[in-house]
Design an enzyme around this catalytic site. Structure first.
Site, short mmCIF file in Angstrom:
data_model
loop_
_atom_site.label_atom_id
_atom_site.label_comp_id
_atom_site.label_asym_id
_atom_site.label_seq_id
_atom_site.Cartn_x
_atom_site.Cartn_y
_atom_site.Cartn_z
N ASP C 36 -9.54 -9.73 -27.86
CA ASP C 36 -8.55 -9.73 -26.65
C ASP C 36 -7.13 -8.47 -26.57
O ASP C 36 -6.04 -8.66 -26.34
CB ASP C 36 -7.56 -11.16 -26.91
CG ASP C 36 -7.91 -12.27 -27.26
OD1 ASP C 36 -8.81 -12.48 -27.05
OD2 ASP C 36 -7.54 -13.62 -26.50
N ASP C 286 2.87 8.78 19.03
CA ASP C 286 1.87 8.64 18.39
C ASP C 286 1.38 6.86 17.16
O ASP C 286 0.57 6.16 16.97
CB ASP C 286 1.77 9.37 17.46
CG ASP C 286 2.00 10.05 16.02
OD1 ASP C 286 3.42 9.23 16.46
OD2 ASP C 286 1.49 10.82 15.44
N GLY C 421 -8.92 5.34 11.69
CA GLY C 421 -9.76 4.66 13.02
C GLY C 421 -8.78 5.05 14.52
O GLY C 421 -10.23 5.30 15.09
N MET C 422 -8.31 5.62 14.93
CA MET C 422 -7.84 6.29 15.95
C MET C 422 -8.51 7.51 16.43
O MET C 422 -9.13 7.99 17.31
CB MET C 422 -6.15 6.38 15.43
CG MET C 422 -5.52 7.23 16.25
SD MET C 422 -5.47 6.25 18.11
CE MET C 422 -4.35 7.46 19.40
#
Lengths: 544, 425, 544, 425
Positions: C36, C286, C421-422
């Site tokens: 622990d 944008d 992505g763009m």
């Protein structure tokens, strides 16, 4: 003549535009073909300018050339009418300069109220940096007037400019440090300066010009002409910042001002902490792995020197190489990096830099937008430390490169850029067993190894063919779109070869989603086989 | 045919150079190389306009004129051509003109011929920013390709689709033609140089893009083919007319009214939103006419449609459909701003250069440039087309109006509006 | 019983450790097996703690159990001797709690000078968040004493804690805003607070408790018991921050303090600008593409609500779904997100979240470390907005989530996370013609398409087999290592199948470099064929 | 054999749970699944210690004991076993014990047997944090695999390498053995469950890792095989001894002194740096003995080598080589800190928990944990091994001493040292 792919520097007229767009009530007019108007876009896009950039193209068309028309006087009149500038800077382009027109006379014909300056920037002899630096120096020489010093000690900050690399944030960092020291600012230029501000420059006790590319010559001129001492160091990194503060205090002391040094914690954002966490980070255990990661640094003179020394001196990283595209600063870079690298690469051809990177295969590339792409190609870690930049480098939150705050920012970039490598290293010790990316799932025993919730139907009829991800995409417990109830016994549709071939033309990063959508469509419409026609119909219906 | 009335102004508007079309053409024609004879300016232009697509191995470059090259009347590019062949192995090299060599009066036809070989033709493409804007130079590129389209015999009665579209869209059109029983000879341009379609007197050339009138005219004149005169296949209305008119050339009678109606029905939420909205076109892609026609069909009010050039014959059907709309060629940007201030449009389709500043003035504006990159053609493109307009409207409606307060522009960039606090203390 | 892979929350004893490690002179002692002790590592690693975390495991071993030994009194003595705490908090573990020992008596046996509190945190009934919140509330109840208000208006800030998500930066952001308003701070807790500080809590005029997870109950207690009003909103985003400032001023006005509102620019880092660039960014062109990018948000209650509303209200993004793992705050989350999502996913099983993400395929995932990995698997964009975090989320530079500064930080994260992505979108319109990543180079006509400098030998004898990158790596003009001169007629060595197979086992991200090194080695030693033995020898010599 | 003197303390040191070894074992045995019968604590442990390697589909999980499960004396895990089989299709499932079920006195052998099938065996692995630390439980896992190693006939005289190493290292060892003429039967563990090597009386078991004495003992007792007693193959000295001793079992006489010398020569710059340096081992990976022996061979002064456990027989050769070094089992951390303060070591190899705080106290410390992940075995590993030590020294030497000033720790984390300014104003 040579084959050129990408350029590190912009053109001379872009450099002129940067100065005009930095200042208040100054406007640039380009005597140029419409094609040269693209520089406007760089300002409007990268800086997300909420007003029209302070530059106008006075169009020269093929017909104008044939007819001998010169529109410049008309354009100047339109500009004065529309924006009422204090100063218009007229500059020719790479094509119109060949016409050897007398633009001075053409400008006079406009009969303007405001000052007009025809700036002779030969685009075959100078590029962005020299054009901007020379124009700014000329403006300072033209407007700065002898005058008494300000009553209390003040400083000029020269260099921050439109499209400068993290320029606004650097300016905030400098302002924060000066405020902590209790030193006031006389003029910042060119950023936000008017012609009247340029006149006031000699009233300062000191000029700060941290960039080798812009402001250096004007600061030197103010020193030589008006006796305003110049502090030309760039405070990049914790120790250079400490030395910079000391030097600032020394210079002001020599000028007769005693600036007491506050406790270092006063420089922190909350006034209660260490001004930078870099000295501690550099000593921690997880930075140990960085001592084996060689870095290659390429960019403008200021940032290459600052970042190379920072990586070496403050993070303890080995330097694989360094270089700059600012040829007229090459000697200075060599001098500054003596002992850090054996040789400084000086070139403005990105292919040469790419070849060097390919040969060195460093663990970290610090470079420009071009090196970012070179690094992507070679699967190397890269951070952008110099213009030319990508729009991703034009962010909102406070990310200076200068000062204590800048040291934290650069260290974070290094850390996050390299961490993936460390992570992969641990993973890959035992191969890719843990690394189950979609590509991998296609190979090997990929069937039904998804820890999906119990609701998912795992009796997919074609586990060998389909990546597991596609199965999950259509069978999760809560579909994104509330679809009409499916037929009682849903069959997983099969893809015909022609449809599969078509699907391959869909960009890969949406392909999975399209696949799922089309399969859902096919089920809803009772198609057991997805042919190209079904795919087409689905795309038509789904709009993707 | 109806003659729409148009206004022609002085052309002092913002635009890009025609060289920009290299950005999609080099990707479309996969074994091509685009060589611009030009200056640092041309390279900087390409770098910044194609910035989002930069990769370390672009198939375009500038043969860079430096100071010492300005004195020779005819430059020698053979070394660069060899370098390109050695490193890129293209099937065809396009040699593009630019402003400086045009001012220098370089004789381009001869220059191209001097380095062209049967194995790797070098084709001259007029593209300089003195004369060409944006998408226009695709027209020049396709013209240069015409001699390489094999001749088709008169009995070869098939369609050739004209204009660069991506492979997915090309598949859509091939399949749709097959479905209607229309035989397809191919696409100009094709994805590879040696796949150019045969064209002859029996060929029906169906333009997909509205900026190709020079190529269409030359094909008609040189090959005796028929140029489809219809709407461009954008939107349910345009796509239906396009296919019905094309089918008619093959004596196929089709009624696509149900498909058109279904397409409109699918985008009803969007057309409801567009109905009665005032739209202003101030962009420069040459796609303005069909886009404005589609919006008109959606029920929007097109308060002005500015476009760089209009060709009355090539654009005849679109012009007819645009009757009553204010059409401007070669607009003056200063005057456009005044009109915008007076008409208060709900949406401005503008040049990429002016969009952010127009938004900064409190209007809703979006990039017209996007229409060169969106898959908006044919039936499959309808949704992408309509939502491109409504998204901008819906997004701005969603944003808290508080954000329009000028305080939120204060000092955040050097070009912040005058009258607000600058970074000078 | 159920199958658990990863947990969103830590254990109860981890929650106790977070409170102890936040405070000055407070120490936690875990009566637990050595296993622990791992919670210490989380503090030492993620927070890069320069001193030993304020917690000690009093080891319980199998032998101890067999012999009935209890080491707790000894450990307590050692701890008091070593760190001299004001308070020790003793807590059992999931295993030792089953022994039903009386730890109170065991603790008393130690005979300590300092206060000892045995905290009854049943690990089967509470996890990290409830354990920390309950303990902190208990401490406030135990130590806060009635007293007069401070002379000038002051506030408490409750909630920032060790391993809190961006807690230090949030605290700086709150401090900056309070300083701008001219409001002083009475006590921050638990971060940096001593027991004496807890005593002083009721002297404040107002308590700020921005997190639903920690500080909320203590703030409510101070309001109910001492009449100190509580401001429980989280200023995430520009408009919530404006409302938060208004509410703060209202509450202080009700308490009798008139706090004038300074100009908004006073809240900016340089005092001269808009306090956030988000309202403008949201309107720029944008950001238009973001209106079509649906986001899925999952995490703790505070951040899920704040980020979901921010994405929707301030960036104009559609919300695909939202959810939280903090079950006891689920009703609050539902109430706050009414109108934003139809349904709130409430689960602490990461597979359920993964399945939802797979079904929705959002363009942006905002989540925890687990969602980061889920997103990587499905090739989705992901940003981390909530604990549990990865070390990459523990950075140096100022990255708050709260306040105006936080709005800029979150917007940057969204922007940079989605931009790729763009970018890909534009590239892929025409297929992958422009996207020449190394994997691609292997397929198709990849031979000698490298824009390498002229010095490179392009007559590579096997262009079809070798990726172009490897060729460049060994033939660049300036090799990284100064190699001894190669034999007169260098031949490119050929890889034997067994060596190739071995090479494949080298992690892919260094494979190219190893390949280059081994080939250089082979050339230097005159090996025409790289066999497995040659590779082995090369690895031996090159050390990799 | 020489008996090194060792000190045993009370074990109040920092360490990880034995469950951590799942982190590499599930990757090594690619068709395995590791199921821990445990609590939220076990899951949280795995999450945080394996954090850098989290992926959405780990092949390990916790069968989670919740409050209602505490009352039953023998839990039923059959549902979870079915779920694992359905979703992961493992060839073998390892069932690991943990503290709570051990306190509950769950009868694990019976539990494993109740869900084991011939197709997918479920093997009990004792691993609880009450008794096992860090790498120790690999020993338990390998013990559980022994019954699945096929028996080898007495005449099958080959080597089996013992201990999980990655595939690249395994290749190295196979090839090196072939080079020396030593026949190889395989590796325990193998990369797949069904590829376990045959082991019999003729087998020479060569341990690669120093924490596997239970497995070695059981193999000797049950299969009658020979356990190589040598140094572990770490460093030039260890690697040479390992191969020479192994070869001797096959009656092969090899002299690797030249190779060893060449290896030392290659790392001379590093050994020069290490010579005379004071090194303190306070780590918990059980690799401390061979690492300390290598450093001693490098000329460093090992001021203390603490390690969780020492097995006098299994570690005999290492202990002999460590003569004169202070060896401590089950160290007390408080005492270690005092010794560190007194001896002022140049480098501390410490537990991952204590490294940063030790650095915060002004020492140079590095993670011992790394040695479980670095490719340091054999000839190919020498460079990685030696540089792992010198890198830390060189890096700290390179950093400006200014950074050691306590001002740079002020307020940057809640655990900043006392006496400096806190975030309280």
């Amino acid at each position: 003549m040579r084959l050129a792919y990408w350029m590190y520097e912009g053109t001379a007229h872009h450099g002129v535009g940067r100065i005009a767009n930095s200042m208040r009530n100054v406007h640039a007019v380009f005597h140029a073909p419409q094609g040269d108007d693209y520089v406007n876009a760089i300002f409007a896009m990268l800086e997300r300018s909420p007003n029209f950039p302070a530059m106008t193209t006075s169009v020269v068309s093929g017909t104008d050339l044939a007819r001998g028309t010169i529109r410049l006087p008309d354009t100047l009149k339109q500009v004065e009418e529309r924006v009422h500038p204090d100063l218009i800077i007229v500059v020719a382009s790479c094509s119109t300069i060949l016409l050897q027109e007398n633009l001075e006379i053409a400008a006079q014909h406009a009969g303007l109220q405001c000052e007009v300056m025809v700036y002779d920037a030969n685009p075959y002899r100078m590029q962005e940096i020299v054009a901007a630096e020379s124009l700014f120096t000329d403006l300072v020489k033209r407007f700065a007037k002898p005058q008494p010093r300000t009553e209390r000690p003040t400083v000029n900050i020269l260099g921050p400019a439109s499209l400068g690399f993290h320029a606004r944030h650097d300016l905030i960092s400098l302002r924060r440090m000066l405020k902590t020291l209790g030193v006031e600012i006389n003029v910042v230029a060119p950023w936000g300066a008017s012609i009247a501000d340029l006149r006031r420059l000699p009233a300062a006790w000191l000029t700060i010009a941290p960039y080798r590319e812009l402001g250096l010559r004007a600061a030197t001129y103010l020193e030589e002409q008006f006796g305003v001492p110049a502090l030309l160091d760039a405070p990049i990194g914790v120790q250079p910042t400490l030395r910079w503060i000391e030097r600032l205090r020394e210079l002001l002391a020599q000028a007769g001002a005693d600036i007491p040094m506050p406790p270092l914690t006063a420089f922190s954002l909350d006034g209660l902490s260490a001004p930078s966490a870099v000295p501690w980070l550099a000593r921690t255990a997880d930075m140990d792995s960085f001592s084996g990661k060689p870095a290659f640094v390429f960019g403008d003179a200021t940032h290459v020197v600052g970042v190379t020394r920072f990586l070496h001196d403050e993070l303890g990283m080995p330097i694989a190489g360094a270089g700059t595209y600012v040829k007229h600063q090459a000697d200075w870079v060599r001098e500054q990096l003596a002992g850090y690298v054996d040789e400084v690469l000086v070139t403005d051809e990105f292919q040469t830099v790419a070849a060097r990177i390919a040969a060195l295969r460093p663990e970290l590339v610090c470079g420009t937008q071009m090196e970012r792409h070179t690094s992507r190609r070679y699967d190397l870690n890269c951070m952008v430390i110099s213009p030319p930049t990508h729009i991703e480098n034009h962010l909102l939150a406070y990310r200076p490169f200068l000062g204590f705050d800048g040291a934290d920012v650069i260290a974070d970039e290094v850390y996050t850029t390299c961490t993936l490598g460390m992570e992969k290293h641990l993973i890959d010790l035992f191969g890719d067993a843990g690394l189950e990316l979609p590509e991998k799932a296609k190979n090997g025993s990929a069937q039904a190894v998804e820890p999906a919730p119990a609701a998912v139907t795992v009796e997919s009829p074609k586990p060998e063919q389909e990546p597991a991800v596609a199965t999950v995409a259509v069978s999760g417990p809560t579909p994104a779109v509330a679809a009409p109830p499916a037929p009682a016994a849903p069959v997983d549709p099969v893809w015909a070869a022609d449809a599969e071939a078509m699907l391959k033309k869909v960009p890969f990063f949406v392909r999975g989603r399209v696949r799922g959508n089309v399969e859902r469509y096919a089920r809803q419409h009772g198609h057991a086989v997805i042919t190209a026609q079904v795919l087409l119909a689905a795309k038509e219906e789904l709009g993707a | 045919m109806h003659k729409a009335s148009t206004i022609r102004e002085d052309g002092l508007y913002h635009s890009f150079c025609g060289l920009v079309s290299v950005g999609w053409l080099y990707q479309k024609i996969k074994d091509s190389f685009f060589l611009i004879l030009g200056t640092h300016t041309c390279a900087h232009l390409l770098q910044n306009t194609l910035g989002v697509m930069i990769f370390a191995r672009p198939r375009f470059a500038v043969s860079l004129l430096e100071e010492s090259d300005l004195s020779s009347s005819q430059p020698d590019i053979s070394a660069q051509i060899e370098e390109i062949k050695r490193e890129h192995h293209p099937s065809v090299i396009f040699l593009l003109s630019s402003c400086t060599p045009e001012v220098m009066k370089v004789e381009f036809e001869g220059l191209a011929a001097s380095v062209s070989t049967p194995e790797v033709p070098v084709l001259f493409v007029p593209a300089s920013g003195l004369d060409y804007t944006f998408s226009q130079s695709e027209d020049s590129v396709l013209q240069a390709l015409i001699p390489f389209c094999p001749p088709a015999p008169p009995e070869d009665k098939r369609v050739v689709f004209l204009g660069s579209v991506n492979d997915a869209i090309a598949d859509d059109f091939s399949l749709e033609a097959a479905r209607l029983g229309i035989p397809v000879a191919g696409f100009l341009p094709a994805s590879h140089f040696h796949e150019l379609p045969p064209i002859g007197p029996g060929t029906i050339v169906a333009p997909l893009q509205p900026y190709l009138h020079k190529t269409a005219t030359q094909l008609r004149n040189e090959r005796g083919c028929t140029i489809l005169s219809s709407l461009f296949p954008l939107g349910p209305d345009g796509t239906r007319r396009f296919w019905e008119d094309l089918a008619a050339h093959f004596d196929i009678k089709v009624d696509l009214s149900d498909r058109e109606a279904a397409a409109w029905e699918r985008i009803k939420r969007h057309t409801d939103l567009l109905r009665g909205k005032k739209i202003f076109f101030a962009s420069d892609t040459l796609m303005e006419l069909p886009l404005a026609r589609f919006l008109k069909a959606c029920g929007a009010e097109v308060v002005e449609c500015s476009t760089p050039y209009i060709n009355r014959r090539f654009h005849a059907a679109e012009l007819a459909a645009l009757e009553g709309v204010r059409l401007v060629e070669q607009a003056n940007f200063h005057r456009q701003l005044q009109t915008i201030a007076e008409t208060k449009p709900d949406l401005i389709i503008s040049n990429i250069i002016t969009t952010n500043p127009l938004v900064g003035q409190g209007t809703v504006a979006k990039w017209g440039t996007e229409y060169c990159f969106l898959p908006i053609h044919g039936w499959a493109g309808v949704n992408a087309l309509v939502t491109s307009f409504t998204r901008a409207l819906e997004r701005h409606a969603k944003l808290d109006p508080l954000g329009s307060d000028p305080i939120w522009l204060t000092g955040i960039m050097p070009g912040a509006p005058g009258g607000v606090i600058s970074l000078q203390s």
